[in-house]
Design a protein around this motif. Structure first.
Motif, short mmCIF file in Angstrom:
data_model
loop_
_atom_site.label_atom_id
_atom_site.label_comp_id
_atom_site.label_asym_id
_atom_site.label_seq_id
_atom_site.Cartn_x
_atom_site.Cartn_y
_atom_site.Cartn_z
N HIS A 40 0.83 -1.20 0.00
CA HIS A 40 0.00 0.00 0.00
C HIS A 40 0.88 1.26 0.00
O HIS A 40 0.58 2.23 -0.71
N ALA A 41 1.94 1.24 0.77
CA ALA A 41 2.85 2.40 0.85
C ALA A 41 3.48 2.69 -0.51
O ALA A 41 3.67 3.86 -0.87
N ARG A 42 3.77 1.66 -1.27
CA ARG A 42 4.32 1.87 -2.62
C ARG A 42 3.29 2.59 -3.50
O ARG A 42 3.64 3.46 -4.29
N LYS A 43 2.02 2.21 -3.34
CA LYS A 43 0.95 2.88 -4.08
C LYS A 43 0.84 4.34 -3.67
O LYS A 43 0.74 5.23 -4.51
N LEU A 44 0.92 4.59 -2.37
CA LEU A 44 0.85 5.96 -1.87
C LEU A 44 2.03 6.79 -2.39
O LEU A 44 1.86 7.96 -2.75
N ALA A 45 3.20 6.19 -2.45
CA ALA A 45 4.39 6.89 -2.95
C ALA A 45 4.23 7.28 -4.42
O ALA A 45 4.74 8.32 -4.85
N ARG A 46 3.50 6.47 -5.19
CA ARG A 46 3.24 6.83 -6.59
C ARG A 46 2.22 7.96 -6.71
O ARG A 46 2.20 8.70 -7.68
N ILE A 54 5.41 12.18 10.47
CA ILE A 54 5.33 12.36 11.91
C ILE A 54 4.45 11.23 12.45
O ILE A 54 3.40 10.95 11.88
N THR A 55 4.88 10.59 13.53
CA THR A 55 4.16 9.42 14.02
C THR A 55 3.96 9.42 15.53
O THR A 55 4.73 10.04 16.26
N SER A 56 2.96 8.68 15.93
CA SER A 56 2.77 8.33 17.33
C SER A 56 3.97 7.49 17.77
O SER A 56 4.54 6.77 16.97
N PRO A 57 4.33 7.54 19.05
CA PRO A 57 5.44 6.72 19.52
C PRO A 57 5.09 5.24 19.72
O PRO A 57 5.99 4.43 19.97
N LEU A 58 3.82 4.86 19.61
CA LEU A 58 3.45 3.46 19.79
C LEU A 58 4.05 2.61 18.68
O LEU A 58 4.09 3.05 17.51
N VAL A 59 4.52 1.43 19.02
CA VAL A 59 5.30 0.59 18.10
C VAL A 59 4.60 0.39 16.76
O VAL A 59 5.21 0.53 15.70
N ARG A 60 3.31 0.06 16.78
CA ARG A 60 2.61 -0.23 15.52
C ARG A 60 2.56 0.98 14.60
O ARG A 60 2.63 0.85 13.38
N ALA A 61 2.46 2.18 15.15
CA ALA A 61 2.45 3.40 14.34
C ALA A 61 3.85 3.68 13.79
O ALA A 61 4.00 4.04 12.62
N VAL A 62 4.87 3.52 14.63
CA VAL A 62 6.25 3.75 14.17
C VAL A 62 6.59 2.78 13.04
O VAL A 62 7.17 3.18 12.02
N GLN A 63 6.20 1.52 13.18
CA GLN A 63 6.48 0.55 12.12
C GLN A 63 5.76 0.91 10.82
O GLN A 63 6.32 0.79 9.74
N THR A 64 4.52 1.36 10.93
CA THR A 64 3.77 1.80 9.76
C THR A 64 4.46 3.00 9.11
O THR A 64 4.64 3.05 7.89
N ALA A 65 4.87 3.97 9.92
CA ALA A 65 5.56 5.16 9.42
C ALA A 65 6.87 4.80 8.73
O ALA A 65 7.22 5.37 7.69
N GLU A 66 7.59 3.84 9.29
CA GLU A 66 8.86 3.43 8.69
C GLU A 66 8.64 2.77 7.32
O GLU A 66 9.42 3.00 6.39
N LEU A 67 7.59 1.98 7.18
CA LEU A 67 7.28 1.38 5.88
C LEU A 67 6.93 2.46 4.86
O LEU A 67 7.34 2.39 3.69
N LEU A 68 6.17 3.46 5.29
CA LEU A 68 5.82 4.56 4.39
C LEU A 68 7.07 5.36 4.01
O LEU A 68 7.26 5.70 2.84
N ALA A 69 7.93 5.62 4.96
CA ALA A 69 9.17 6.35 4.68
C ALA A 69 10.04 5.59 3.69
O ALA A 69 10.61 6.19 2.75
N GLU A 70 10.13 4.30 3.86
CA GLU A 70 10.91 3.47 2.94
C GLU A 70 10.37 3.60 1.51
O GLU A 70 11.13 3.78 0.57
N ALA A 71 9.06 3.50 1.36
CA ALA A 71 8.44 3.60 0.03
C ALA A 71 8.65 4.98 -0.59
O ALA A 71 8.80 5.10 -1.81
#
Length: 167
Positions: A40-46, A54-71
């Motif tokens: 999904h993040a790859r689609k968003l990047a396109r 900017i993310t919440s400090p909760l682990v699941r949000a940070v992991q989601t943000a990191e995937l989006l940043a990577e894409a």
């Protein structure tokens, strides 16, 4: 694309495990949630570039943000306490959104994110009824008053929905 043309994204974290021995804050993404959101993040990047996440400090949000940043090819994400899920979280999220302006993704949690979206858009907009896990909602500034308008929203595994204000 100028910074004024970039959207502001509200992104709900991807699918996470139900419980964690260390508590809610430590819940991480499930393998399925991670895989689905990476795609999904790859689609968003396109769809749009962004200047930051900017993310919440909760682990699941940070992991989601990191995937989006990577894409998106961004080197880091920034943790911000305004995105911690709490009772008055919606107003804090909206304040942060107005301070940042467009070109950023805010990764957080329901119900705070849904409530912030409702505050940002007002009552007369057909926003998504519910922000499913991994959903990104794109907003655009309507002027210098800090108001926003809905542009589109996309959920993992679903078709992009563009907002038509004439409906």
């Amino acid at each position: 694309m100028s910074p004024r043309e970039l959207p502001l994204l509200f992104v709900r974290h991807a699918e996470a495990e139900d419980t964690h021995v260390l508590g809610d804050e430590a819940r991480s993404l499930t393998p399925e949630g991670r895989a689905l959101f990476r795609q999904h993040a790859r689609k968003l990047a396109r769809l749009t570039p962004l200047r930051g996440i900017i993310t919440s400090p909760l682990v699941r949000a940070v992991q989601t943000a990191e995937l989006l940043a990577e894409a998106l090819g961004l080197s880091r994400v920034e943790v911000h306490p305004a995105l911690i899920p709490r009772r008055s979280g919606a107003r804090r999220i909206l304040k942060l959104a107005r301070e940042l302006g467009t070109g950023f993704a805010l990764v957080g949690h329901n119900p705070s994110l849904e409530q912030a979206l409702a505050l940002a858009l007002g009552d007369d907009v057909q926003a998504p009824e519910k922000l499913r896990k991994g959903t990104a909602v794109a907003l655009q500034h309507t002027g210098d008053d800090g108001d926003f308008q809905l542009v589109w929203w996309a959920s993992p595994g679903r078709v992009l929905r563009r907002y038509d204000g004439d409906r």
